[in-house]
Design a protein around this motif. Structure first.
Motif, mmCIF file in Angstrom:
data_model
loop_
_atom_site.group_PDB
_atom_site.id
_atom_site.type_symbol
_atom_site.label_atom_id
_atom_site.label_comp_id
_atom_site.label_asym_id
_atom_site.label_seq_id
_atom_site.Cartn_x
_atom_site.Cartn_y
_atom_site.Cartn_z
ATOM 1 N N ARG A 172 0.839 -1.214 0.000
ATOM 2 C CA ARG A 172 0.000 0.000 0.000
ATOM 3 C C ARG A 172 0.869 1.257 0.000
ATOM 4 O O ARG A 172 0.597 2.213 -0.749
ATOM 5 N N THR A 175 2.357 1.905 -3.429
ATOM 6 C CA THR A 175 1.351 2.460 -4.335
ATOM 7 C C THR A 175 1.074 3.924 -4.012
ATOM 8 O O THR A 175 1.016 4.779 -4.917
ATOM 9 N N GLU A 176 0.899 4.231 -2.722
ATOM 10 C CA GLU A 176 0.573 5.601 -2.316
ATOM 11 C C GLU A 176 1.703 6.573 -2.637
ATOM 12 O O GLU A 176 1.460 7.683 -3.120
ATOM 13 N N CYS A 179 1.936 7.691 -6.181
ATOM 14 C CA CYS A 179 0.834 8.565 -6.629
ATOM 15 C C CYS A 179 1.177 10.042 -6.453
ATOM 16 O O CYS A 179 0.467 10.911 -6.958
ATOM 17 N N HIS A 180 2.250 10.331 -5.723
ATOM 18 C CA HIS A 180 2.661 11.710 -5.489
ATOM 19 C C HIS A 180 3.673 12.148 -6.548
ATOM 20 O O HIS A 180 4.636 11.418 -6.838
ATOM 21 N N HIS A 210 5.120 7.223 6.085
ATOM 22 C CA HIS A 210 3.967 6.325 6.021
ATOM 23 C C HIS A 210 4.173 5.017 6.782
ATOM 24 O O HIS A 210 3.197 4.373 7.184
#
Length: 361
Positions: A172, A175-176, A179-180, A210
Motif C-alpha cells: 500500500r 502504491t501511495e 501517486c505523489h 507512512h
C-alpha cells in the motif's frame, strides 16, 4: 555403517560428502567488526589479494589490503561502492577457497544482490580477473554520486514467519508514494523476513512518513546504498553493458541460482543470456533472494547451507527464507535456534564460533 575412512596420512575422511549450497553476501556486511577480516583469516591469500589490488591500481583506487588494514573503520572510506564491493568480494572469495571440499560437495551457489556478482565468480562463470573487472566496474558506477537510496523494513512476525499485515502495508505504501508527483518507490529486494525498498529521495522520505516505526530501528536507511534493483538504475545498466563485454563471461562449473530463482547450469548456460540478465534485469528489477534460497533448497536438497563472510548479517534472512518453506523442518525462529544449538545446518563463516565447521580439519 561407518561413514569415514583413513587416508595414507592417517587423517579421517568422510566416505560420503555433505551436500552444501553456498551463499555469497552483498553490500553492508563489512562493518566495524569486520575490519581486518582479510588479515585475520586470509594471510595465506596474498597472491589472490595482490591480483585484485593490481587491477584497482590501474583504476587509481586504494587497494583492499590497505582498506582492510586501516586503524579505524570509516563510513566515508569503507562503504562507498567502489571500495565496499571489491573488499566484500575478496573476503567472500577467500572464504570460499577455504571450504573443506573433502567434507562438502558444493552443489549450487547463490548470492544476495551484489552477492550475485560474487556467486558468478564462485561458480567459475567469471574467471578471477574477469570477476575483478565486473565487480569493480559495477561497484564504481556511482562514485560520482549515488543514485537514489534504499531502506529496509520487516515483513515478518516475532516467529520469523511472513506477516500478511506488514506485506499489505508495504504494498500500500509503495502504491501511495508513487501517486505523489516527483516520488518514486519500488521493491528492491525480497530479503527473507525483510523488504528492501529503493527510491528517489522524495519517495524514500514519504515512505518513512507512512511506515510505522518498529523496534526503534525501522524504517532504516541503508547508508551509501543506491536504488539498486529498480528502474532508477536504467542508466547504470546501459553503462554496464557498454563497458563489460561478453568475453568476460563463461560457462559456470557449479550451478547458479539467480535473483528470480532461475538455475544456470554447467551444461546449458547461454553466456550471452547470463550477461544480459546480470547487466540488465538483475540491475533494474527486484531481486528475490528469498526465492533464490527456496529454489536452491528444493532443487539441490543440501544437507547444510554455508553463508560466506564477511559479517553475519545475512544469517537471519537466510534462516527466515528457510522457515518460509519449512527448510530443514524449521517452522519458527524457536525451531531454528534450537536446531542450531545442537547441530548447525546453517553455517555462517562470519561467525567465529561456526567458521571452523566449514574449514578443513
Amino acid at each position: 555403517m561407518d561413514t569415514t575412512s583413513i587416508d595414507n596420512n592417517g587423517a579421517v575422511k568422510p566416505l560420503v560428502k555433505q551436500r552444501v549450497v553456498v551463499i555469497a553476501p552483498g553490500r553492508g556486511c563489512y562493518n566495524k567488526e569486520e575490519l581486518g577480516y582479510l588479515a585475520r583469516f586470509h594471510q595465506n591469500k596474498q597472491e589472490f589479494i595482490a591480483k585484485i589490488d593490481e587491477y584497482r591500481a590501474t583504476q587509481g583506487q586504494i587497494g583492499i589490503a590497505a582498506l582492510d588494514a586501516e586503524a579505524k573503520y570509516s563510513f566515508k572510506l569503507h562503504t562507498p561502492g567502489e571500495n565496499a564491493s571489491a573488499l566484500i568480494y575478496a573476503c567472500a572469495m577467500a572464504d570460499f577457497m577455504d571450504l573443506d571440499t573433502e567434507q562438502f560437495e558444493i552443489v549450487a551457489v547463490t548470492g544476495n544482490s551484489m552477492g550475485w556478482y560474487i556467486a558468478l565468480a564462485l561458480a567459475g562463470a567469471l574467471a578471477p580477473q574477469a570477476a575483478s573487472i565486473v565487480i569493480n566496474t559495477m561497484g564504481s558506477m556511482m562514485s560520482e554520486g549515488v543514485i537514489g537510496g534504499q531502506l529496509i523494513y520487516p515483513e515478518m512476525d516475532e516467529h520469523w514467519r511472513q506477516d500478511a499485515t506488514k506485506t499489505a502495508l508495504l504494498e500500500r505504501v509503495i502504491t501511495e508514494v508513487n501517486c505523489h508527483a516527483g516520488c518514486e518507490l519500488f521493491t528492491s529486494i525480497f530479503l527473507g523476513g525483510y523488504r528492501i525498498l529503493a527510491g528517489n529521495e522524495a519517495g524514500l522520505k514519504l515512505a518513512e512518513e507512512h511506515l510505522p516505526p518498529l523496534d526503534d530501528r525501522y524504517p532504516m536507511r541503508l547508508y551509501n546504498h543506491g536504488a539498486f534493483h529498480s528502474p532508477l538504475l536504467n542508466g547504470i545498466s546501459e553503462k554496464g553493458r557498454a563497458q563489460l563485454p561478453l568475453n568476460l563471461f563463461q560457462m559456470p562449473k557449479i550451478p547458479l541460482v539467480d535473483g528470480r530463482g532461475q538455475i544456470w547450469t554447467q551444461y546449458s548456460t547461454d553466456t550471452a543470456k547470463l550477461r544480459e540478465y546480470t547487466l540488465g534485469e538483475q540491475v533494474v528489477k527486484p531481486y528475490d533472494f528469498s526465492k533464490a534460497i527456496a529454489v536452491a533448497m528444493k532443487e539441490f536438497a543440501p544437507d547444510r547451507v554455508i553463508v560466506l563472510g564477511p559479517g553475519n548479517t545475512l544469517g537471519g534472512p537466510v534462516a527466515q527464507s528457510l522457515i518460509a518453506i519449512n527448510g530443514f523442518g524449521w517452522q519458527t525462529k524457536a525451531n531454528f535456534s534450537a536446531a542450531q544449538d545442537n547441530n548447525p545446518r546453517l553455517i555462517a563463516m562470519g561467525n567465529e564460533l561456526q567458521r571452523p565447521m566449514a574449514l578443513a580439519k
